[in-house]
Motif scaffolding. Structure first.
Motif, short mmCIF file in Angstrom:
data_model
loop_
_atom_site.label_atom_id
_atom_site.label_comp_id
_atom_site.label_asym_id
_atom_site.label_seq_id
_atom_site.Cartn_x
_atom_site.Cartn_y
_atom_site.Cartn_z
N GLY A 61 0.78 -1.22 0.00
CA GLY A 61 0.00 0.00 0.00
C GLY A 61 0.81 1.28 0.00
N ILE A 62 2.10 1.18 -0.37
CA ILE A 62 3.00 2.34 -0.31
C ILE A 62 3.62 2.59 -1.69
CG2 ILE A 62 5.07 3.28 0.79
CD1 ILE A 62 4.52 1.12 3.03
N ALA A 63 3.72 3.86 -2.07
CA ALA A 63 4.40 4.24 -3.31
C ALA A 63 5.37 5.37 -3.01
CB ALA A 63 3.39 4.69 -4.37
N MET A 64 6.42 5.44 -3.85
CA MET A 64 7.41 6.51 -3.70
C MET A 64 7.74 7.10 -5.07
SD MET A 64 10.99 6.76 -1.52
CE MET A 64 11.23 5.04 -1.58
N PRO A 65 6.79 7.87 -5.65
CA PRO A 65 7.12 8.54 -6.90
C PRO A 65 8.27 9.51 -6.65
CG PRO A 65 4.99 9.30 -6.07
CD PRO A 65 5.45 8.19 -5.17
N HIS A 66 9.23 9.52 -7.57
CA HIS A 66 10.40 10.36 -7.40
C HIS A 66 10.92 10.77 -8.77
CE1 HIS A 66 11.75 6.16 -7.59
NE2 HIS A 66 12.81 6.63 -8.24
N ARG A 68 14.20 13.51 -10.67
CA ARG A 68 15.29 14.50 -10.59
C ARG A 68 14.90 15.66 -11.49
NH1 ARG A 68 20.40 11.64 -9.55
NH2 ARG A 68 21.13 13.72 -9.09
N LEU A 69 15.15 16.87 -11.02
CA LEU A 69 14.81 18.09 -11.76
C LEU A 69 16.04 18.97 -11.90
CD1 LEU A 69 11.53 19.01 -9.84
CD2 LEU A 69 11.67 17.94 -12.09
N PRO A 70 16.11 19.75 -12.99
CA PRO A 70 17.23 20.68 -13.13
C PRO A 70 17.16 21.79 -12.08
CG PRO A 70 15.64 20.97 -14.92
CD PRO A 70 15.18 19.80 -14.11
N GLY A 71 18.33 22.31 -11.74
CA GLY A 71 18.39 23.43 -10.81
C GLY A 71 18.67 22.99 -9.39
N PRO A 72 19.33 23.84 -8.63
CA PRO A 72 19.74 23.49 -7.27
C PRO A 72 18.61 23.53 -6.24
CG PRO A 72 20.37 25.73 -7.76
CD PRO A 72 19.79 25.16 -9.03
N ASP A 73 17.46 24.13 -6.61
CA ASP A 73 16.38 24.32 -5.64
C ASP A 73 15.30 23.26 -5.73
OD1 ASP A 73 15.53 25.09 -8.16
OD2 ASP A 73 14.24 26.69 -7.42
N ALA A 74 15.61 22.11 -6.30
CA ALA A 74 14.59 21.12 -6.60
C ALA A 74 14.40 20.07 -5.51
CB ALA A 74 14.92 20.44 -7.94
N LYS A 75 14.92 20.28 -4.32
CA LYS A 75 14.80 19.27 -3.26
C LYS A 75 13.49 19.45 -2.49
CE LYS A 75 18.49 18.59 -0.87
NZ LYS A 75 19.53 18.69 0.16
N LEU A 76 12.68 18.37 -2.49
CA LEU A 76 11.39 18.43 -1.81
C LEU A 76 10.90 17.01 -1.53
CD1 LEU A 76 8.85 20.16 -0.94
CD2 LEU A 76 7.97 19.69 -3.24
N ALA A 77 10.29 16.82 -0.38
CA ALA A 77 9.63 15.55 -0.06
C ALA A 77 8.25 15.86 0.52
CB ALA A 77 10.44 14.75 0.94
N ILE A 78 7.28 15.06 0.13
CA ILE A 78 5.91 15.21 0.63
C ILE A 78 5.38 13.81 0.94
CG2 ILE A 78 3.54 15.85 0.03
CD1 ILE A 78 4.70 17.99 -1.86
N LEU A 79 4.73 13.67 2.08
CA LEU A 79 4.01 12.45 2.41
C LEU A 79 2.54 12.72 2.18
CD1 LEU A 79 3.42 9.67 3.68
CD2 LEU A 79 3.52 10.79 5.91
N ALA A 80 1.90 11.89 1.38
CA ALA A 80 0.46 12.02 1.15
C ALA A 80 -0.23 10.77 1.69
CB ALA A 80 0.16 12.19 -0.34
N VAL A 99 1.89 7.67 0.19
CA VAL A 99 2.71 8.08 -0.93
C VAL A 99 3.79 9.04 -0.45
CG1 VAL A 99 2.73 9.17 -3.21
CG2 VAL A 99 0.73 7.84 -2.48
N PHE A 100 5.03 8.67 -0.72
CA PHE A 100 6.18 9.51 -0.41
C PHE A 100 6.69 10.09 -1.73
CE2 PHE A 100 6.02 6.67 3.15
CZ PHE A 100 6.44 7.42 4.23
N LEU A 101 6.47 11.37 -1.98
CA LEU A 101 7.01 12.05 -3.16
C LEU A 101 8.40 12.57 -2.81
CD1 LEU A 101 6.70 13.46 -5.98
CD2 LEU A 101 5.92 15.45 -4.69
N VAL A 102 9.38 12.28 -3.67
CA VAL A 102 10.72 12.81 -3.47
C VAL A 102 11.21 13.42 -4.78
CG1 VAL A 102 13.11 12.30 -2.82
CG2 VAL A 102 11.24 11.05 -1.72
N LEU A 103 11.53 14.71 -4.73
CA LEU A 103 12.12 15.42 -5.87
C LEU A 103 13.52 15.84 -5.46
CD1 LEU A 103 9.08 17.66 -6.87
CD2 LEU A 103 9.78 15.47 -7.88
N GLY A 111 23.12 12.31 -1.88
CA GLY A 111 21.93 12.49 -1.05
C GLY A 111 20.67 11.89 -1.61
N PHE A 112 20.56 11.77 -2.93
CA PHE A 112 19.31 11.29 -3.52
C PHE A 112 19.02 9.84 -3.14
CE2 PHE A 112 17.01 9.60 -7.37
CZ PHE A 112 15.80 10.17 -7.07
N LEU A 113 19.96 8.95 -3.44
CA LEU A 113 19.75 7.54 -3.10
C LEU A 113 19.68 7.31 -1.58
CD1 LEU A 113 21.85 5.70 -5.83
CD2 LEU A 113 19.37 6.06 -5.72
N PRO A 114 20.51 8.00 -0.78
CA PRO A 114 20.34 7.85 0.67
C PRO A 114 18.96 8.32 1.15
CG PRO A 114 22.53 8.68 0.21
CD PRO A 114 21.77 8.69 -1.10
#
Length: 154
Positions: A61-66, A68-80, A99-103, A111-114
């Motif tokens: 019952g868990i998903a982690m859409p993720h 990578r985006l251009p630019g240094p300001d693209a770090k974000l995580a959201i739990l829905a 749902v864990f969104l990771v950008l 840092g991304f894979l960790p």
């Protein structure tokens, strides 16, 4: 990277009621775009492109859409947390309600894979997803996310 670093405040926890996977990704892209000051379509395209490679559903019952985006300001995580589970093409056939969104910035490979593995590691504890589902508020869910990084005494 600690899970708590990905979710600095309760605004990182949403209560949603999408009808399907496409609607969920659209809602998450819109929320992420507002927070990052970026075009919704850029984020949605990145998320949909990743999903075309294979479902980001983890099972149980868990998903982690993720993405990578251009630019240094693209770090974000959201739990829905979803009101009703939705089909997400999970290998185990289970519909998704967490749902864990990771950008992450494309140019910041460290840092991304960790970050992804830290969430997955916390989810190995079968009690953790259940606790997140039962949290009565975004603040309580955030506290659980922070505690997921803390080793528990035996």
């Amino acid at each position: 990277m600690a899970i708590a670093d990905l979710f600095p405040d309760a605004k990182g926890v949403l209560h949603l009621a999408p009808a399907n996977k496409d609607e969920l990704l659209g809602t998450l892209a819109t929320e992420a775009a507002q927070r990052l000051g970026r075009p919704v379509q850029e984020i949605l395209d990145a998320l949909q492109g990743r999903e075309r490679l294979g479902s980001t559903a983890l099972g149980r019952g868990i998903a982690m859409p993720h993405a990578r985006l251009p630019g240094p300001d693209a770090k974000l995580a959201i739990l829905a947390r979803l009101d009703r589970p939705i089909e997400f093409d999970a290998r185990d056939g289970e519909p998704v309600d967490l749902v864990f969104l990771v950008l992450w910035p494309e140019d910041a490979s460290e840092g991304f894979l960790p970050a992804l593995s830290g969430i997955c590691r916390a989810l190995r504890d079968t009690h953790f997803p259940r606790q997140l589902r039962q949290a009565k508020s975004a603040e309580e869910a955030l506290l659980l996310l922070r505690e997921a990084d803390t080793p528990h005494a035996a």
